[in-house]
Design a protein around this motif. Structure first.
Motif, PDB file in Angstrom:
ATOM      1  N   GLN A   1       0.824  -1.200   0.000  1.00  0.00           N
ATOM      2  CA  GLN A   1       0.000   0.000   0.000  1.00  0.00           C
ATOM      3  C   GLN A   1       0.865   1.261   0.000  1.00  0.00           C
ATOM      4  O   GLN A   1       1.880   1.325   0.683  1.00  0.00           O
ATOM      5  N   ASP A   2       0.425   2.252  -0.751  1.00  0.00           N
ATOM      6  CA  ASP A   2       1.075   3.562  -0.776  1.00  0.00           C
ATOM      7  C   ASP A   2       0.766   4.267   0.539  1.00  0.00           C
ATOM      8  O   ASP A   2      -0.395   4.465   0.887  1.00  0.00           O
ATOM      9  N   ILE A   3       1.799   4.617   1.308  1.00  0.00           N
ATOM     10  CA  ILE A   3       1.601   5.282   2.600  1.00  0.00           C
ATOM     11  C   ILE A   3       2.176   6.701   2.598  1.00  0.00           C
ATOM     12  O   ILE A   3       2.405   7.288   3.649  1.00  0.00           O
ATOM     13  N   THR A   4       2.359   7.270   1.430  1.00  0.00           N
ATOM     14  CA  THR A   4       2.930   8.607   1.298  1.00  0.00           C
ATOM     15  C   THR A   4       1.950   9.648   1.841  1.00  0.00           C
ATOM     16  O   THR A   4       0.788   9.661   1.441  1.00  0.00           O
ATOM     17  N   PRO A   5       2.403  10.528   2.738  1.00  0.00           N
ATOM     18  CA  PRO A   5       1.510  11.572   3.248  1.00  0.00           C
ATOM     19  C   PRO A   5       1.405  12.738   2.249  1.00  0.00           C
ATOM     20  O   PRO A   5       2.223  13.648   2.257  1.00  0.00           O
ATOM     21  N   VAL A   6       0.413  12.653   1.363  1.00  0.00           N
ATOM     22  CA  VAL A   6       0.189  13.712   0.374  1.00  0.00           C
ATOM     23  C   VAL A   6      -1.197  14.323   0.590  1.00  0.00           C
ATOM     24  O   VAL A   6      -2.057  13.725   1.222  1.00  0.00           O
ATOM     25  N   CYS A   7      -1.404  15.505   0.061  1.00  0.00           N
ATOM     26  CA  CYS A   7      -2.710  16.160   0.142  1.00  0.00           C
ATOM     27  C   CYS A   7      -3.737  15.358  -0.644  1.00  0.00           C
ATOM     28  O   CYS A   7      -3.399  14.687  -1.620  1.00  0.00           O
ATOM     29  N   SER A   8      -4.983  15.459  -0.237  1.00  0.00           N
ATOM     30  CA  SER A   8      -6.075  14.735  -0.881  1.00  0.00           C
ATOM     31  C   SER A   8      -6.089  15.007  -2.387  1.00  0.00           C
ATOM     32  O   SER A   8      -6.017  16.158  -2.819  1.00  0.00           O
ATOM     33  N   GLY A   9      -6.147  13.942  -3.161  1.00  0.00           N
ATOM     34  CA  GLY A   9      -6.194  14.065  -4.614  1.00  0.00           C
ATOM     35  C   GLY A   9      -4.844  14.214  -5.289  1.00  0.00           C
ATOM     36  O   GLY A   9      -4.772  14.232  -6.510  1.00  0.00           O
ATOM     37  N   GLN A  10      -3.763  14.330  -4.519  1.00  0.00           N
ATOM     38  CA  GLN A  10      -2.425  14.485  -5.093  1.00  0.00           C
ATOM     39  C   GLN A  10      -1.751  13.111  -5.233  1.00  0.00           C
ATOM     40  O   GLN A  10      -1.883  12.264  -4.358  1.00  0.00           O
ATOM     41  N   PRO A  11      -1.023  12.895  -6.320  1.00  0.00           N
ATOM     42  CA  PRO A  11      -0.329  11.609  -6.483  1.00  0.00           C
ATOM     43  C   PRO A  11       0.969  11.586  -5.683  1.00  0.00           C
ATOM     44  O   PRO A  11       1.513  12.618  -5.306  1.00  0.00           O
ATOM     45  N   SER A  12       1.448  10.389  -5.440  1.00  0.00           N
ATOM     46  CA  SER A  12       2.783  10.211  -4.860  1.00  0.00           C
ATOM     47  C   SER A  12       3.687   9.683  -5.969  1.00  0.00           C
ATOM     48  O   SER A  12       3.243   9.476  -7.100  1.00  0.00           O
ATOM     49  N   ARG A  13       4.930   9.420  -5.665  1.00  0.00           N
ATOM     50  CA  ARG A  13       5.855   8.838  -6.639  1.00  0.00           C
ATOM     51  C   ARG A  13       5.389   7.428  -7.030  1.00  0.00           C
ATOM     52  O   ARG A  13       5.620   6.979  -8.144  1.00  0.00           O
ATOM     53  N   CYS A  14       4.698   6.755  -6.124  1.00  0.00           N
ATOM     54  CA  CYS A  14       4.259   5.382  -6.375  1.00  0.00           C
ATOM     55  C   CYS A  14       3.173   5.305  -7.442  1.00  0.00           C
ATOM     56  O   CYS A  14       3.026   4.282  -8.092  1.00  0.00           O
ATOM     57  N   ASN A  15       2.398   6.377  -7.604  1.00  0.00           N
ATOM     58  CA  ASN A  15       1.313   6.340  -8.591  1.00  0.00           C
ATOM     59  C   ASN A  15       1.224   7.620  -9.416  1.00  0.00           C
ATOM     60  O   ASN A  15       0.162   7.938  -9.940  1.00  0.00           O
ATOM     61  N   GLY A  16       2.317   8.341  -9.518  1.00  0.00           N
ATOM     62  CA  GLY A  16       2.298   9.578 -10.298  1.00  0.00           C
ATOM     63  C   GLY A  16       3.671  10.200 -10.405  1.00  0.00           C
ATOM     64  O   GLY A  16       4.686   9.515 -10.327  1.00  0.00           O
ATOM     65  N   ASN A  17       3.716  11.538 -10.533  1.00  0.00           N
ATOM     66  CA  ASN A  17       4.969  12.238 -10.781  1.00  0.00           C
ATOM     67  C   ASN A  17       5.545  12.963  -9.583  1.00  0.00           C
ATOM     68  O   ASN A  17       6.499  13.700  -9.721  1.00  0.00           O
ATOM     69  N   ASN A  18       4.968  12.832  -8.419  1.00  0.00           N
ATOM     70  CA  ASN A  18       5.515  13.461  -7.224  1.00  0.00           C
ATOM     71  C   ASN A  18       6.932  12.929  -6.999  1.00  0.00           C
ATOM     72  O   ASN A  18       7.202  11.759  -7.266  1.00  0.00           O
ATOM     73  N   PRO A  19       7.858  13.744  -6.508  1.00  0.00           N
ATOM     74  CA  PRO A  19       9.227  13.234  -6.305  1.00  0.00           C
ATOM     75  C   PRO A  19       9.355  12.238  -5.154  1.00  0.00           C
ATOM     76  O   PRO A  19      10.364  11.560  -5.047  1.00  0.00           O
ATOM     77  N   TYR A  20       8.333  12.138  -4.277  1.00  0.00           N
ATOM     78  CA  TYR A  20       8.433  11.250  -3.117  1.00  0.00           C
ATOM     79  C   TYR A  20       7.304  10.237  -3.120  1.00  0.00           C
ATOM     80  O   TYR A  20       6.204  10.510  -3.578  1.00  0.00           O
TER      81      TYR A  20
END
Length: 160
Positions: free
Chosen positions: A103-122
């Protein structure tokens, strides 16, 4: 490119051992993306007694993976080393990932991707592996061991 590389490696094979090693080391320096890697960020080993007769333990390994790095292992191999003289030898156990793990456990804002499922650097994932250990000698004290080489390069608050 492949034929040039094959020719260079063939040339390196005809030289002395020292020359071959120097050549291959310099070749690695030309293509640094071929040798880059990162490792897991951390983890923990826990256990729970699930039966006293026979004695059985549920062993759980939780690993935290940087989505910029290496993939999570398909299984985890543990070693159980008896402490003292209790008449048992070293045991091993392979743990399998539990359903729904990764499971992706990245603390991101609602609706924002993480590196695991998008282009966020983390981005970080949690992977959980479980298995059942039945000690052959119930009166032993056991040391549980697991290792993976190297620390993730993204961890910067620890000194080597």
């Amino acid at each position: 490119m492949r034929s040039v590389l094959s020719s260079l490696l063939c040339w390196a094979g005809s030289s002395s051992v020292i020359m071959r090693k120097l050549f291959l080391l310099s070749l690695l320096g030309l293509f640094p993306e071929w040798v880059s890697a990162s490792h897991l960020m951390g983890g923990q080993i826990t256990y729970q007694c699930i039966s006293n007769n026979p004695r059985r333990y549920r062993i759980r390994v939780t690993l935290y993976r940087d989505c910029n790095g290496i993939p999570a292992p398909g299984s985890v191999w543990l070693e159980f080393v008896p402490q003292g003289n209790c008449g048992a030898g070293t045991q091993s156990l392979t743990l399998s990932p539990i359903g729904g793990t990764g499971q992706d456990i990245t603390p991101v804002c609602s609706g924002q991707p993480s590196r695991c499922n998008g282009n966020n650097p983390y981005g970080w994932e949690e992977w959980v592996y479980e298995g059942i250990f039945e000690p052959p000698a119930p009166n032993c004290v056991w040391r549980i061991a697991w290792s993976l080489c190297c620390r993730n390069d993204a961890i910067t608050n620890l000194q080597d």
